[in-house]
Design a protein around this motif. Structure first.
Motif, mmCIF file in Angstrom:
data_model
loop_
_atom_site.group_PDB
_atom_site.id
_atom_site.type_symbol
_atom_site.label_atom_id
_atom_site.label_comp_id
_atom_site.label_asym_id
_atom_site.label_seq_id
_atom_site.Cartn_x
_atom_site.Cartn_y
_atom_site.Cartn_z
ATOM 1 N N GLU A 1 0.828 -1.202 0.000
ATOM 2 C CA GLU A 1 0.000 0.000 0.000
ATOM 3 C C GLU A 1 0.867 1.259 0.000
ATOM 4 O OE1 GLU A 1 -3.343 2.132 2.865
ATOM 5 O OE2 GLU A 1 -3.268 -0.061 2.716
ATOM 6 N N GLU A 2 1.940 1.227 0.760
ATOM 7 C CA GLU A 2 2.834 2.385 0.807
ATOM 8 C C GLU A 2 3.455 2.651 -0.558
ATOM 9 O OE1 GLU A 2 6.894 3.891 3.130
ATOM 10 O OE2 GLU A 2 5.972 1.959 3.633
ATOM 11 N N VAL A 3 3.946 1.595 -1.207
ATOM 12 C CA VAL A 3 4.538 1.756 -2.541
ATOM 13 C C VAL A 3 3.460 2.126 -3.556
ATOM 14 C CG1 VAL A 3 5.809 0.607 -4.387
ATOM 15 C CG2 VAL A 3 6.417 0.175 -1.998
ATOM 16 N N GLY A 4 2.290 1.474 -3.441
ATOM 17 C CA GLY A 4 1.206 1.729 -4.379
ATOM 18 C C GLY A 4 0.750 3.171 -4.357
ATOM 19 N N MET A 5 0.695 3.774 -3.177
ATOM 20 C CA MET A 5 0.287 5.173 -3.082
ATOM 21 C C MET A 5 1.285 6.093 -3.780
ATOM 22 S SD MET A 5 -1.292 5.647 0.741
ATOM 23 C CE MET A 5 -2.959 5.081 1.138
ATOM 24 N N LYS A 6 2.563 5.756 -3.684
ATOM 25 C CA LYS A 6 3.580 6.561 -4.363
ATOM 26 C C LYS A 6 3.456 6.427 -5.878
ATOM 27 C CE LYS A 6 6.927 6.290 -0.554
ATOM 28 N NZ LYS A 6 8.261 5.815 -0.122
ATOM 29 N N ILE A 7 3.115 5.226 -6.343
ATOM 30 C CA ILE A 7 2.890 5.034 -7.777
ATOM 31 C C ILE A 7 1.686 5.834 -8.245
ATOM 32 C CG2 ILE A 7 2.276 3.350 -9.556
ATOM 33 C CD1 ILE A 7 3.875 1.264 -7.994
ATOM 34 N N LEU B 1 0.069 -4.547 -12.273
ATOM 35 C CA LEU B 1 0.544 -5.081 -11.000
ATOM 36 C C LEU B 1 -0.388 -6.136 -10.417
ATOM 37 C CD1 LEU B 1 1.708 -1.707 -9.425
ATOM 38 C CD2 LEU B 1 3.145 -3.521 -10.345
ATOM 39 N N ARG B 2 -1.522 -6.326 -11.035
ATOM 40 C CA ARG B 2 -2.535 -7.247 -10.505
ATOM 41 C C ARG B 2 -2.011 -8.676 -10.405
ATOM 42 N NH1 ARG B 2 -8.163 -6.399 -10.921
ATOM 43 N NH2 ARG B 2 -9.443 -8.268 -10.659
ATOM 44 N N SER B 3 -1.174 -9.058 -11.358
ATOM 45 C CA SER B 3 -0.716 -10.444 -11.420
ATOM 46 C C SER B 3 0.506 -10.705 -10.547
ATOM 47 C CB SER B 3 -0.388 -10.817 -12.873
ATOM 48 O OG SER B 3 0.626 -9.955 -13.385
ATOM 49 N N ASN B 4 1.012 -9.679 -9.853
ATOM 50 C CA ASN B 4 2.226 -9.867 -9.063
ATOM 51 C C ASN B 4 2.176 -8.981 -7.812
ATOM 52 O OD1 ASN B 4 4.975 -9.835 -8.077
ATOM 53 N ND2 ASN B 4 5.586 -10.644 -10.075
ATOM 54 N N ILE B 5 2.233 -9.579 -6.654
ATOM 55 C CA ILE B 5 2.175 -8.819 -5.405
ATOM 56 C C ILE B 5 3.505 -8.907 -4.657
ATOM 57 C CG2 ILE B 5 -0.327 -8.961 -5.120
ATOM 58 C CD1 ILE B 5 0.108 -11.302 -3.218
ATOM 59 N N GLU B 6 4.603 -9.094 -5.404
ATOM 60 C CA GLU B 6 5.926 -9.080 -4.802
ATOM 61 C C GLU B 6 6.368 -7.629 -4.607
ATOM 62 O OE1 GLU B 6 7.638 -11.595 -3.640
ATOM 63 O OE2 GLU B 6 6.033 -12.999 -4.228
ATOM 64 N N LEU B 7 6.776 -7.296 -3.397
ATOM 65 C CA LEU B 7 7.132 -5.925 -3.062
ATOM 66 C C LEU B 7 8.266 -5.402 -3.933
ATOM 67 C CD1 LEU B 7 6.626 -3.520 -1.192
ATOM 68 C CD2 LEU B 7 8.265 -4.522 0.425
ATOM 69 N N ASP B 8 9.275 -6.219 -4.183
ATOM 70 C CA ASP B 8 10.413 -5.778 -5.000
ATOM 71 C C ASP B 8 9.973 -5.411 -6.412
ATOM 72 O OD1 ASP B 8 12.121 -6.112 -2.885
ATOM 73 O OD2 ASP B 8 12.822 -8.102 -3.503
ATOM 74 N N GLU B 9 9.027 -6.169 -6.944
ATOM 75 C CA GLU B 9 8.530 -5.865 -8.289
ATOM 76 C C GLU B 9 7.838 -4.503 -8.308
ATOM 77 O OE1 GLU B 9 9.140 -7.724 -10.788
ATOM 78 O OE2 GLU B 9 9.660 -9.682 -9.985
ATOM 79 N N TRP B 10 7.040 -4.212 -7.283
ATOM 80 C CA TRP B 10 6.354 -2.928 -7.201
ATOM 81 C C TRP B 10 7.356 -1.783 -7.079
ATOM 82 C CZ3 TRP B 10 0.857 -2.126 -5.183
ATOM 83 C CH2 TRP B 10 0.025 -3.176 -5.594
ATOM 84 N N LYS B 11 8.429 -1.998 -6.325
ATOM 85 C CA LYS B 11 9.431 -0.956 -6.163
ATOM 86 C C LYS B 11 10.142 -0.670 -7.484
ATOM 87 C CE LYS B 11 10.421 -1.581 -1.231
ATOM 88 N NZ LYS B 11 11.441 -1.974 -0.218
ATOM 89 N N MET B 12 10.362 -1.717 -8.283
ATOM 90 C CA MET B 12 10.995 -1.502 -9.581
ATOM 91 C C MET B 12 10.109 -0.670 -10.493
ATOM 92 S SD MET B 12 12.842 -5.136 -10.404
ATOM 93 C CE MET B 12 14.095 -5.819 -9.306
ATOM 94 N N ILE B 13 8.798 -0.895 -10.429
ATOM 95 C CA ILE B 13 7.864 -0.073 -11.193
ATOM 96 C C ILE B 13 7.916 1.366 -10.713
ATOM 97 C CG2 ILE B 13 5.420 0.324 -11.704
ATOM 98 C CD1 ILE B 13 6.498 -2.063 -13.174
ATOM 99 N N LEU B 14 7.931 1.546 -9.411
ATOM 100 C CA LEU B 14 7.979 2.894 -8.829
ATOM 101 C C LEU B 14 9.231 3.653 -9.261
ATOM 102 C CD1 LEU B 14 6.938 5.069 -6.840
ATOM 103 C CD2 LEU B 14 8.146 3.825 -5.014
#
Length: 944
Positions: A362-368, A386-399
């Motif tokens: 949620e913290e990373v998602g809000m920044k995105i 991002l729906r298909s992947n809930i790995e935190l590192d993957e979200w950070k790479m998108i951010l």
């Protein structure tokens, strides 16, 4: 931003596979000279080296320099020429004719000009000519390998979200809810009901949701009660005022006019319609400032007081041309709260209890979300990414992706998140997506046609055990679920099913969904920004030529690079030979209805040397010239929007043709040439049913997947054995005049039990010249595959039903129709657990249905919903009706008592019967289970 890297990479991968097959497969190279194979192998090595180094690394770069983009253009140009060479090579197996065609083509190809002199020399035999051609392409590739841009292509590892080559589809449909627009909807409705102005301009940037808001207002019940007439027209690609007015009247009428209807008639009809109503007209996605807005305004002044026109546009100044007092509503992006709510829904973060790292995500998602500027389109796309992947590192790479830092001019005015979503798309789908840029803005297309175009361009590689159409469908739904494509459906659609009855004439009860007036339930389109993205990644290979661009400098600059072209014009002279000789796709849309064609199609066909896809929308075109046979590379030919009723024999020489669609304008019967059976690669044929059923030796078309009817005749090339090897048939098939089949063994030659993709089958014995007794063994030899969903048996004159009725093998059957089988006995009929609709008509000797089955006869058809029995005057007994039954008709039957309902198993269970239609049943008395729903009962008896 990445402009072409991945489409080039995917195209090269497919080309390398073709080269590898050509070089190593004995069956295709048995007569291929060693020198030619050697040159092809050297070309393969050169392309593979580039594919594995520069291109794969380049895919990680967020954007390309001008030098690198230019290098990519040259590389793909060489790859296209190699692909064309392989196609010509496969046509005629190195004979003189193939080399002559290729030589003629090369004279207009910059890529092959260097070897034209050698080709034209009589001293060079065909083998030497081929060697020179491929050598020329190989040298260009070698030169490109030496001059490739030398800059650091290294980049830190990025997220692999969505890039897997194995596409996993979720069962959850894309989010359809609208977030944060209630206040905007209320304000827009207030403007519509006010008396301030008759014109409202809904203005906002691309992707902010103008069309969505307009649709919310249009579908609002309060708005519907305020306006007696509502009209919706998508105006983005309308360049002719007459066409716009025609579209407005068609929306008002709820159906499309015939092409020959004159403008005076349309204007008279529109005037009458508007004079009787206070109307609301939505002109969605208005771009063209050059329409005759004054003429249009005068036509729309006939509405009652309070009528409103709403336009959605990004160009505020466009309203000045309409010359009406205008109210502007500037639509802004969503609030941060609404943006986050929409993102959570799209990314499946709603159920936080089931996600182990929900707080961190949620913290990373809000920044995105903070980077998405409140644009609903952007929020939806990154959410689905991002729906298909809930790995935190993957979200950070998108951010932390570099693209967020790109300058606007580097992204060509397209939001960074759209580039990001594209960047994480699998390479083989990237090229399919990019191809969609050939369509005009807001163009509506259907899934099957788009997939067939992808196939024609070689964008879908065959996979063992999986049909290309199925792979294409997977790619299509990937793009749909990721919001790169969207449904073009408009209007509210109820999720309720309706039972439809026709009390006069033949009874029909079926489960149908209400259809919108625009008939676009199965049509799709690309959002304007998404289409701009697709156009940006094609290296200018796709170009849409509209009437306003015919003489512009952009046209002259880009024509040398164009490979895929759509033309919206009534002037074919805008195309020159240099462009036509290279293009692989040509979509022609006549912009003004006319009954006579002014295009010189003969000259056009003679220039299209490399065409794979050809679509002609021209109601003035009534015949196809013999020069169509010149298009040797053609895979897809669509004439459905013409009045072409005959095709020349020369068409049958197009051995690569996969898809052929003839006119759907209800012309007289289309005469198909005798040589149609030569089109051995034909997979899809859309033509008049009566023309297809009489095609000579249709059994040669073993790849064909669509055949509405096959008529059995006692003639060579028309016997039932023609169906033997056509196991690719899908959808619906009717086999008529089965009276011409004499034995069970002959019937078994059709191999119906092996046609696993058929869903609807009709077996018809009717013939005006046949009145004898049918051989009961013949129908036993026509046993269908268990996957069948609908079966109709008509006019069988045997004494009994097929034996395969009783063995329970039709486990998937949902609809069974038995018509005019006068002598049949159905007292013993097998259990059909999936059957939902049973129709029996004209079974004159029938006395009992399913009353002699062993076991629990109450479970004979446990899912039955519709029962229709008519003209069965001797019928005296019917199986117990299941509680699932919703509608029933009894017409001219001999029953004295109505069929009894299955016993209710509890005090709360009751019948679902909601509609009952009884007519001409003189002996019948009405009475049903007390626990049934309220019935709509229609009864009609003879006068006495």
């Amino acid at each position: 931003m990445e402009e072409g890297g991945s489409p080039v990479s995917a195209f090269l991968l497919g080309l390398c596979q073709r080269l590898q097959t050509t070089v190593t497969t004995t069956s295709t190279t048995s007569e291929l000279p060693t020198a030619v194979k050697k040159e092809l192998k050297r070309l393969l090595d050169g392309l593979s080296a580039i594919q594995q180094t520069t291109l794969e690394a380049a895919e990680e770069k967020p954007y390309k320099t001008n030098a690198f983009r230019s290098w990519l253009c040259e590389l793909k140009d060489a790859a296209y020429d190699a692909d064309d060479f392989l196609d010509f090579l496969s046509l005629n197996d190195m004979n003189n004719n193939s080399m002559e065609i290729l030589s003629q083509s090369s004279r207009h190809h910059r890529c092959l000009n260097l070897c034209c002199t050698a080709l034209s020399s009589s001293d060079n035999p065909p083998v030497r000519q081929a060697e020179l051609m491929i050598n020329n392409i190989r040298r260009r590739v070698k030169k490109l390998a030496r001059k490739q841009p030398r800059y650091d292509l290294h980049q830190e590892p990025r997220s692999r979200v969505g890039t897997t080559t194995e596409i996993t589809m979720t069962t959850t449909e894309p989010v359809a809810a609208v977030f944060g627009r209630e206040e905007d909807r209320g304000k827009m409705i207030q403007l519509l009901e006010s008396e301030q102005s008759s014109l409202i301009a809904l203005v906002g940037r691309g992707g902010v949701g103008k069309t969505t808001l307009a649709r919310l207002v249009y579908d609002d019940k309060q708005v519907a009660s305020h306006f007696g007439l509502k009209m919706w027209v998508t105006a983005s690609e309308i360049y002719d005022t007459g066409r716009l007015i025609k579209s407005i009247e068609e929306s008002a009428a709820g159906y499309r006019f015939i092409d020959r209807l004159g403008m005076d008639s349309i204007l008279d009809t529109l005037k009458t319609t508007l004079e009787e109503n206070r109307f609301l007209l939505i002109l969605d996605s208005v771009w063209n400032e050059n329409l005759d807005w004054e003429f249009l305004r005068e036509r729309l002044e006939d509405g009652l007081c309070g009528s409103k026109i709403v336009i959605t546009t990004q160009i505020e100044e466009i309203t000045r041309n309409i010359r009406l007092p205008t109210l502007f509503y500037h639509l802004k992006g969503l609030s941060s709260e609404d943006s986050w709510s929409m993102f959570r829904e799209c990314a499946c973060l709603v159920d936080e209890a089931s996600i182990r790292n929900a707080a961190e995500l949620e913290e990373v998602g809000m920044k995105i979300v903070a980077k998405l500027e409140g644009l609903p389109l952007a929020i939806k796309m990154v959410g689905f990414l991002l729906r298909s992947n809930i790995e935190l590192d993957e979200w950070k790479m998108i951010l932390n992706a570099d693209v967020w830092e790109s300058k606007p001019d580097e992204l060509y005015g397209i939001p960074a998140v759209l580039w990001l979503s594209y960047q994480y798309m699998p390479p083989h789908i990237k090229q399919c997506f990019a191809y969609c840029s050939v369509f005009p803005r807001d163009h509506k297309f259907d899934q099957d046609s788009l997939v067939q175009m992808w196939m024609a361009q070689g964008l879908i590689q065959p996979c063992q055990g999986t049909k290309m159409e199925d792979l294409g469908s997977t790619y299509f739904h990937y793009l749909l679920h990721r919001s790169f494509l969207q449904s073009s459906s408009s209007g509210e659609k109820s999720d309720m099913n309706e039972l439809t009855f026709y009390s006069s004439g033949e009874f029909s009860a079926d489960l149908v969904r209400p259809k919108s007036l625009d008939n676009s339930e199965d049509k799709y389109m690309m959002h304007g920004l998404i289409r701009d993205l697709a156009g940006s990644v094609t290296l200018h290979e796709s170009f849409c030529l509209s009437p306003t661009m015919v003489h512009c400098n952009t046209m002259r600059e880009k024509k040398k690079k164009v490979r895929h072209l759509s033309l919206q014009s009534d002037n074919l002279e805008t195309l020159d030979s240099e462009m036509l000789d290279r293009i692989r796709t040509l979509l022609v849309y006549r912009t003004a209805p006319t009954t006579s064609s002014t295009f010189d199609y003969d000259a056009l066909f003679l220039k299209l040397k490399c065409i794979r896809v050809l679509y002609l929308s021209d109601v003035g075109l009534k015949s196809l010239h013999k020069s169509i046979g010149n298009l040797k590379q053609l895979r897809y030919l669509d004439l459905s929007m013409t009045y072409v009723v005959t095709v020349p024999e020369e068409l049958c020489s197009l051995s690569h043709l996969q898809t052929l669609k003839l006119s759907d304008k209800k012309p007289p019967r289309q005469d198909l040439p005798q040589g149609m059976s030569n089109l051995i690669n034909l997979r899809h044929l859309k033509a008049d049913r009566h023309s297809c059923r009489d095609m000579y030796k249709i059994g040669n078309l073993t790849s064909l997947q669509e055949l509405e009817e096959f008529r059995v005749l006692n003639e060579d090339g028309h016997k039932i054995e023609e169906l033997k090897n056509m196991n690719g048939l899908r959808g619906k098939l009717c086999i008529s005049q089965l009276n011409n089949v004499d034995t069970k063994e002959e019937a078994e030659e059709a191999k119906l039990s092996e046609k696993e993709h058929l869903r609807k089958l009709e077996l018809d014995w009717w013939s005006k010249n046949f009145y004898g007794q049918a051989n009961d063994a013949v129908i036993d030899g026509l046993k269908p595959h268990p996957n069948l969903k609908k079966l109709t048996i008509r006019s069988h004159r045997g004494a009994k039903a097929p034996t395969w009725f009783k063995d329970g093998m039709l486990s998937s059957l949902e609809t069974l129709q038995i018509i005019q089988c006068q002598n049949w006995d159905l007292s013993l009929i097998g259990q059909l657990k999936s059957l939902k609709k049973l129709r029996m008509k004209g079974l004159l000797e029938l006395q009992h249905v399913g009353l002699k089955n062993e076991g629990d006869d109450g479970q004979l058809f446990p899912c039955l919903r519709i029962l229709d029995i008519s003209i069965c005057s001797n019928l005296i007994g019917v199986f117990p009706l299941p509680l699932t039954l919703e509608a029933m008709q009894l017409h001219n039957v001999g029953l004295s008592n109505p069929p009894r309902l299955q016993q209710c198993t509890s005090s709360t269970s009751c019948s679902s019967l909601g509609s009952l239609h009884i007519s001409y049943c003189d002996r019948l008395t009405v009475g049903f289970c007390r626990k049934s729903r309220a019935c709509i009962i229609y009864m009609a008896q003879r006068k006495n």
